[in-house]
Write an enzyme that holds these catalytic residues in place. Structure first.
Site, PDB file in Angstrom:
ATOM      1  N   ASN A   1      49.073 -51.811 -46.327  1.00 27.04           N
ATOM      2  CA  ASN A   1      49.046 -50.895 -45.182  1.00 27.04           C
ATOM      3  C   ASN A   1      47.618 -50.668 -44.705  1.00 27.04           C
ATOM      4  O   ASN A   1      46.653 -51.119 -45.320  1.00 27.04           O
ATOM      5  CB  ASN A   1      49.754 -49.567 -45.503  1.00 27.04           C
ATOM      6  CG  ASN A   1      49.083 -48.778 -46.614  1.00 27.04           C
ATOM      7  OD1 ASN A   1      47.881 -48.873 -46.838  1.00 27.04           O
ATOM      8  ND2 ASN A   1      49.861 -47.958 -47.305  1.00 27.04           N
TER       9      ASN A   1
ATOM     10  N   MET B   1      46.223 -45.280 -43.527  1.00 30.00           N
ATOM     11  CA  MET B   1      46.169 -44.030 -42.770  1.00 30.00           C
ATOM     12  C   MET B   1      46.920 -42.940 -43.537  1.00 30.00           C
ATOM     13  O   MET B   1      48.134 -42.967 -43.662  1.00 30.00           O
ATOM     14  CB  MET B   1      46.746 -44.212 -41.375  1.00 30.00           C
ATOM     15  CG  MET B   1      45.902 -45.153 -40.529  1.00 30.00           C
ATOM     16  SD  MET B   1      46.475 -45.263 -38.817  1.00 30.00           S
ATOM     17  CE  MET B   1      45.814 -43.743 -38.140  1.00 30.00           C
TER      18      MET B   1
ATOM     19  N   GLU C   1      48.857 -44.568 -33.250  1.00 34.35           N
ATOM     20  CA  GLU C   1      47.606 -45.050 -33.829  1.00 34.35           C
ATOM     21  C   GLU C   1      46.908 -45.934 -32.803  1.00 34.35           C
ATOM     22  O   GLU C   1      47.538 -46.791 -32.191  1.00 34.35           O
ATOM     23  CB  GLU C   1      47.857 -45.925 -35.055  1.00 34.35           C
ATOM     24  CG  GLU C   1      48.567 -45.310 -36.205  1.00 34.35           C
ATOM     25  CD  GLU C   1      48.848 -46.360 -37.284  1.00 34.35           C
ATOM     26  OE1 GLU C   1      48.275 -47.477 -37.190  1.00 34.35           O
ATOM     27  OE2 GLU C   1      49.632 -46.077 -38.196  1.00 34.35           O
TER      28      GLU C   1
ATOM     29  N   HIS D   1      57.326 -48.604 -41.958  1.00 37.90           N
ATOM     30  CA  HIS D   1      57.505 -47.313 -42.622  1.00 37.90           C
ATOM     31  C   HIS D   1      58.972 -47.043 -42.943  1.00 37.90           C
ATOM     32  O   HIS D   1      59.545 -46.065 -42.470  1.00 37.90           O
ATOM     33  CB  HIS D   1      56.989 -46.184 -41.723  1.00 37.90           C
ATOM     34  CG  HIS D   1      55.555 -46.283 -41.349  1.00 37.90           C
ATOM     35  ND1 HIS D   1      55.039 -45.671 -40.223  1.00 37.90           N
ATOM     36  CD2 HIS D   1      54.511 -46.914 -41.943  1.00 37.90           C
ATOM     37  CE1 HIS D   1      53.741 -45.937 -40.143  1.00 37.90           C
ATOM     38  NE2 HIS D   1      53.395 -46.684 -41.171  1.00 37.90           N
TER      39      HIS D   1
ATOM     40  N   ASN E   1      52.278 -41.288 -40.524  1.00 37.54           N
ATOM     41  CA  ASN E   1      52.348 -42.316 -41.567  1.00 37.54           C
ATOM     42  C   ASN E   1      52.819 -41.656 -42.866  1.00 37.54           C
ATOM     43  O   ASN E   1      52.328 -40.605 -43.247  1.00 37.54           O
ATOM     44  CB  ASN E   1      50.981 -42.963 -41.765  1.00 37.54           C
ATOM     45  CG  ASN E   1      50.422 -43.493 -40.470  1.00 37.54           C
ATOM     46  OD1 ASN E   1      50.156 -42.722 -39.548  1.00 37.54           O
ATOM     47  ND2 ASN E   1      50.245 -44.796 -40.371  1.00 37.54           N
TER      48      ASN E   1
END
Length: 547
Positions: free
Chosen positions: A163, A166, A403, A488, A526
């Site tokens: 990932n 974040m 983001e 996610h 996130n």
């Protein structure tokens, strides 16, 4: 998100790391953070594999965020823990001297048992960019199921390996919609601060950010967001920001500034290997068996549970099948892995007393991606740090947080790129398919439309203000939205439904869920800090009352 950002403390001195103390005692958080900083100097290595016939007090299936928290806290309580990980240990360099492959040059290390890459951006400048690769137990699983591609990390450290790091604590006012059965005071007073400290969370130095070439893309994203009336917020991350600044100065090997993100990060990111798992390994009470896959869990005649495990080779073949006994089992294989395994075990009679909530409440965290084409006077920079550090917040008004993401191609693209998290309400379920002897997910691509509409609440307005257009060359031919994927995955064994309010599986004493499958589909940001904090909460209760 602004709640979290405002809590950042600039603790300059020997280090520029700014650990998030949340709403609890800064001293307590900094104490934990000190342990994390020390652990970051070492990388956990596997000490296995587990032997057939073994009897272990605790077996943890998976080495991602929830499993790593459980293993560490159980070990600190004096319990011996065996962790089973389907992926590799990722502790040995390849022929290029590096453990992980570069984002722009995927190779055999990049994908989990695929012979062709499945990159999130399938096209660039109108040309397809996927390529053939050797079959290998690589680091990124692009699992295609139910009208969606679910990207998951494979290896010791799970999703932390792949990932962008974040590390966002949700705004407190949003928490009730995320985990309605959980006490928000406890989470924001104790467990979010504990998770942020344990993960080594910090934020970019705002002064350095203003002049860093590698964040020109983020400054362009900020300028355009603010001109359209949207707040831009700095977003915390688990990258070592001191290391990032040294990369920019040319004094250390490049990592984020070499575009490393999608297939692992060789130097600067504080993955779980450097934080929770390193601390767990240091206790001497945690053993990890990589390239092992749990296929069955069922009650043992003499108490506890019989666990069947396949040992894999690097082309995915089974080289041995082992049977062990565990007094307690923690399911921490990630939202998809845990949900699929539990659905299978219920349907095939291994754990028939699991309730009807198993497999329910799965969501994609509202993920949708897009790119925008900027004017020539708004270049985003040929050098782009692969670690995002900010975003555009329209959650309250439009149901989206975006983001400002990198496109680390090494060339000037004049493009702004975004991964949005939205309030998409759609939820899917996993079910057993007896005909194929596998688990299906009933997600439909059309269910992404609410996420697209919510993302458009930001980008339509920015395009109108700037006189710009969407990029149509990133996800196919004349395709604007990356609506085919999620980074996610959440849900499938929802807290206080499939389990009790602390992750104990209904119907079976000694079986627990402690990963993202507990969270019903969306975290508003996130998710890994929330997964970690919830695991900290749950394991503390379990240790106090069950052991």
């Amino acid at each position: 998100m602004s709640d979290t950002t405002q809590q950042n403390k600039d603790s300059r001195g020997v280090s520029r790391r700014r650990f998030i103390a949340g709403t609890s005692s800064i001293l307590g958080a900094m104490t934990l953070a000190g342990h994390t900083a020390a652990a970051a100097e070492q990388v956990v290595t596997a000490a296995g594999p587990i032997a057939s016939g073994a009897h272990v007090p605790v077996l943890v299936i998976g080495t991602g965020y929830g499993g790593s928290v459980a293993a560490l806290r159980l070990a600190q309580a004096g319990v011996d823990v065996q962790m089973i990980e389907m992926g590799m240990a990722w502790d040995t360099p390849g022929s290029d001297g590096k453990i992980f492959a570069n984002t722009t040059s995927p190779d055999y290390r990049s994908y989990w048992l695929r012979t062709r890459t499945k990159q999130p951006l399938s096209n660039f400048l109108g040309f397809p960019i996927d390529k053939d690769v050797p079959l290998y137990t690589g680091i990124l699983d692009a699992e295609e199921m139910g009208g969606i591609i679910v990207y998951q990390g494979r290896g010791v450290g799970g999703g932390s390996l792949v990932n962008g790091g974040m590390a966002v604590t949700p705004k407190r006012e949003n928490f009730g919609a995320i985990l309605p059965s959980v006490d928000a005071d406890e989470m924001y007073g104790t467990y979010y601060p504990r998770a942020n400290a344990g993960l080594g969370v910090g934020t970019v130095d705002p002064t350095w950010f203003e002049s860093a070439d590698c964040y020109q893309y983020a400054r362009v994203g900020r300028k355009q967001a603010q001109r359209s009336g949207f707040p831009f917020v700095f977003v915390p991350d688990v990258y070592d920001w001191d290391y990032m600044e040294q990369e920019a100065a040319g004094t250390v090997p490049k990592s984020a500034l070499a575009g490393e993100i999608l297939y692992g990060n060789n130097y600067g990111k504080k993955s779980l290997q450097k934080t929770y798992l390193a601390q767990a390994s240091a206790t001497g009470k945690v053993t990890i068996s990589p390239l092992h896959k749990v296929t069955s869990v069922s009650p043992a005649a003499g108490g506890g549970y019989t666990v069947v495990i396949d040992q894999l080779n690097t082309t995915g073949g089974t080289t041995a099948t082992k049977t062990v006994t565990a007094d307690r089992v923690f399911f921490a294989a990630g939202s998809v892995g845990t949900s699929k395994l539990l659905v299978k075990l219920k349907a095939t009679g291994a754990l028939p007393s699991l309730n009807s909530e198993i497999g329910q409440g799965w969501g994609d965290n509202g993920n949708v991606m897009c790119g925008r084409a900027n004017h020539l006077w708004d270049p985003t920079g040929a050098l782009q740090a692969s670690i995002p550090c900010g975003g555009v917040d329209n959650w309250t008004a439009g149901g989206a947080f975006a983001e400002v993401a990198p496109l680390p191609t090494g060339i000037e693209t004049y493009a702004s790129f975004y991964l949005s998290i939205t309030k998409n309400p759609n939820r899917a379920q996993f079910s057993w398919n007896a005909a194929t002897n596998s688990v299906d997910l009933n997600w439909q691509t059309a269910w992404k439309q609410p996420a697209i509409d919510m993302a458009k609440s930001i980008f339509d307005k920015i395009n109108a203000k700037e006189g710009t257009i969407y990029r149509t060359d990133l996800f196919g031919v004349y395709k604007i939205w990356g609506d085919h994927l999620t980074y996610h995955p959440l849900g499938g064994a929802v807290l206080n439904k499939a389990t009790d309010n602390y992750g104990r599986l209904q119907g079976y004493s000694g079986l627990y869920v402690i990963d993202g499958s507990l969270i019903p589909g969306n975290t508003s940001v996130n998710p890994f800090v929330t997964i970690t904090a919830l695991a900290e909460r749950n394991i503390e209760k379990i240790i106090a009352t069950d052991l």
